[in-house]
Design an enzyme around this catalytic site. Structure first.
Site, PDB file in Angstrom:
ATOM      1  N   ARG A 105     134.097  24.511  74.366  1.00  0.00           N
ATOM      2  CA  ARG A 105     132.736  23.984  74.099  1.00  0.00           C
ATOM      3  C   ARG A 105     131.769  24.962  74.761  1.00  0.00           C
ATOM      4  NH1 ARG A 105     130.228  17.998  74.661  1.00  0.00           N
ATOM      5  NH2 ARG A 105     131.345  17.926  72.686  1.00  0.00           N
ATOM      6  N   HIS A 132     130.051  21.356  65.113  1.00  0.00           N
ATOM      7  CA  HIS A 132     130.871  20.407  65.892  1.00  0.00           C
ATOM      8  C   HIS A 132     131.938  19.830  64.951  1.00  0.00           C
ATOM      9  CE1 HIS A 132     132.134  17.861  69.008  1.00  0.00           C
ATOM     10  NE2 HIS A 132     131.110  17.031  69.118  1.00  0.00           N
ATOM     11  N   GLN A 135     134.087  16.467  65.624  1.00  0.00           N
ATOM     12  CA  GLN A 135     133.333  15.225  65.445  1.00  0.00           C
ATOM     13  C   GLN A 135     133.210  14.880  63.957  1.00  0.00           C
ATOM     14  OE1 GLN A 135     131.740  13.068  67.967  1.00  0.00           O
ATOM     15  NE2 GLN A 135     131.871  11.822  66.126  1.00  0.00           N
ATOM     16  N   ASP A 228     121.759  11.744  65.233  1.00  0.00           N
ATOM     17  CA  ASP A 228     122.156  12.430  66.477  1.00  0.00           C
ATOM     18  C   ASP A 228     120.877  12.673  67.266  1.00  0.00           C
ATOM     19  OD1 ASP A 228     123.508  13.932  68.414  1.00  0.00           O
ATOM     20  OD2 ASP A 228     123.641  15.738  67.183  1.00  0.00           O
ATOM     21  N   CYS A 268     127.263  10.187  66.777  1.00  0.00           N
ATOM     22  CA  CYS A 268     128.326  10.887  67.510  1.00  0.00           C
ATOM     23  C   CYS A 268     128.304  10.559  69.000  1.00  0.00           C
ATOM     24  CB  CYS A 268     128.215  12.389  67.281  1.00  0.00           C
ATOM     25  SG  CYS A 268     126.617  13.065  67.773  1.00  0.00           S
ATOM     26  N   ARG A 296     137.922  10.086  67.814  1.00  0.00           N
ATOM     27  CA  ARG A 296     138.012  11.470  68.302  1.00  0.00           C
ATOM     28  C   ARG A 296     139.446  11.736  68.793  1.00  0.00           C
ATOM     29  NH1 ARG A 296     133.453  14.126  70.003  1.00  0.00           N
ATOM     30  NH2 ARG A 296     134.879  15.894  70.184  1.00  0.00           N
TER      31      ARG A 296
END
Ligand code: CP
Ligand code: NVA
Length: 314
Positions: A105, A132, A135, A228, A268, A296
């Site tokens: 990340r 991402h 996700q 988001d 998310c 996830r």
């Protein structure tokens, strides 16, 4: 078996790859719920490099690896030599000698690409400023569970910032045949190259991908509403300015009124109640949103099993 060594972008996956990940994720979820051991990655080690904060990603990858019979190492850039300037390409070559897979990340997407180029082991993108993918694949699984097996022809409407999340959702929906509308304020639209790529991917499944700034027109008959944060990690200094610009780009009861009666709401997380989503909508759709967070774990276990397990051949 996936068609690529790494998972950097959903755009790199084939439609079959996406199906395979979702099918295995459902199988592994069922096994875990039934208490059936599934040590597909026994003896394997995943490295997890974090240059940004995380709750879900860190804990789900680490527990996921344990449940698959392997182990995970949490590697913070505050402790690694990359935090002191060791080149990413050297770190990639060194870690390839110890580990069986790596999850990263970070900020610039190019860092993950460079890492993958120099690493001999599978590299998983656990969020960059651009994408991402873990996700968005999880989100497909969550929609599948709530809406039934066939995703093709559903309509997802994303409301908010044209960020890493919208980019990966655009790719995921294109590959899954879900019609996708991004609703963003002027100046905060998704990346143009990604839009072009997503439209090309969508041509294969018949999905339609579009961008607008009209929340109410877009939300009409939506099957899935998604949002988001308005300011992502690394954009904290822009938060106050963005709050003014993004007014109205929120999932509220008014937006839900024009969507399909059975519309799902996904986020998310982490969420900023009162900004991109109201507290009422988040709590009314908590069952979906926390299933999404749980998924996830199952989706990433499938990704790791397919990239790092013996079923993977390259
Ligand atoms: N959704 C997500 O990636 O959460 P974290 O930042 O907590 O990992
Ligand atoms: N767009 C958000 C997603 C967090 C999971 C960020 O990058 O901070």
């Amino acid at each position: 078996m996936l068609s690529c060594k790494d998972l950097l972008s959903i755009h790199d996956l084939t439609v079959d790859d996406v199906d395979e990940i979702l099918d295995l994720a459902q199988e592994l979820k069922a096994m875990q719920k039934a208490g059936i051991e599934h040590h597909i990655l026994e003896g394997k080690t995943l490295g997890m490099i974090f240059e940004k904060s995380s709750t879900r990603t860190r804990v789900s990858f680490e527990t996921g690896m344990y449940q698959l019979g392997g182990q995970a190492l949490f590697l913070s850039n505050r402790d690694l030599q990359i935090g002191r300037g060791e080149p990413i390409k050297d770190t990639a070559r060194v870690l390839s000698r110890y580990l069986d897979g790596i999850m990263i990340r970070t900020f610039e997407h190019e860092r993950v690409e460079e890492f993958a180029q120099y690493a001999d082991i599978p590299v998983i993108n656990a969020l960059t400023d651009l994408l991402h993918p873990c996700q968005a694949l999880t989100d497909l699984l969550t929609i599948k569970e709530h809406k039934g097996k066939n995703l093709r022809g559903l309509k997802m409407v994303y409301i908010g910032d044209g960020n890493n999340m919208v980019h990966s959702l655009m790719y995921a929906c294109a590959k899954a045949g879900i019609n996708f509308v991004a609703v963003t304020p002027h100046g905060y639209e998704p990346d143009t190259d990604i839009l072009v790529n997503a439209k090309a991917d969508a041509a294969e499944t018949g999905a339609v991908v579009s961008v607008t700034d009209d929340v109410m027109a877009a939300a009409k008959d939506a099957d899935v509403l998604y949002t988001d944060v308005w300011a992502s990690m690394g954009q904290e200094a822009e938060h106050d300015k963005r709050v003014k610009i993004f007014q109205g780009y929120q999932i509220s009861d008014d937006v839900l009124k024009v969507a399909d009666k059975r519309a799902m709401v996904l986020h998310c997380l982490p969420a900023h109640r009162g900004e991109e989503i109201t507290n009422e909508v988040l709590e009314a759709h908590a069952a979906e949103i926390f299933d999404q967070a749980e998924n996830r774990l199952h989706t990433q276990k499938a990704i790791m099993a397919l990239l790092m397990g013996d079923m993977h051949q390259h």
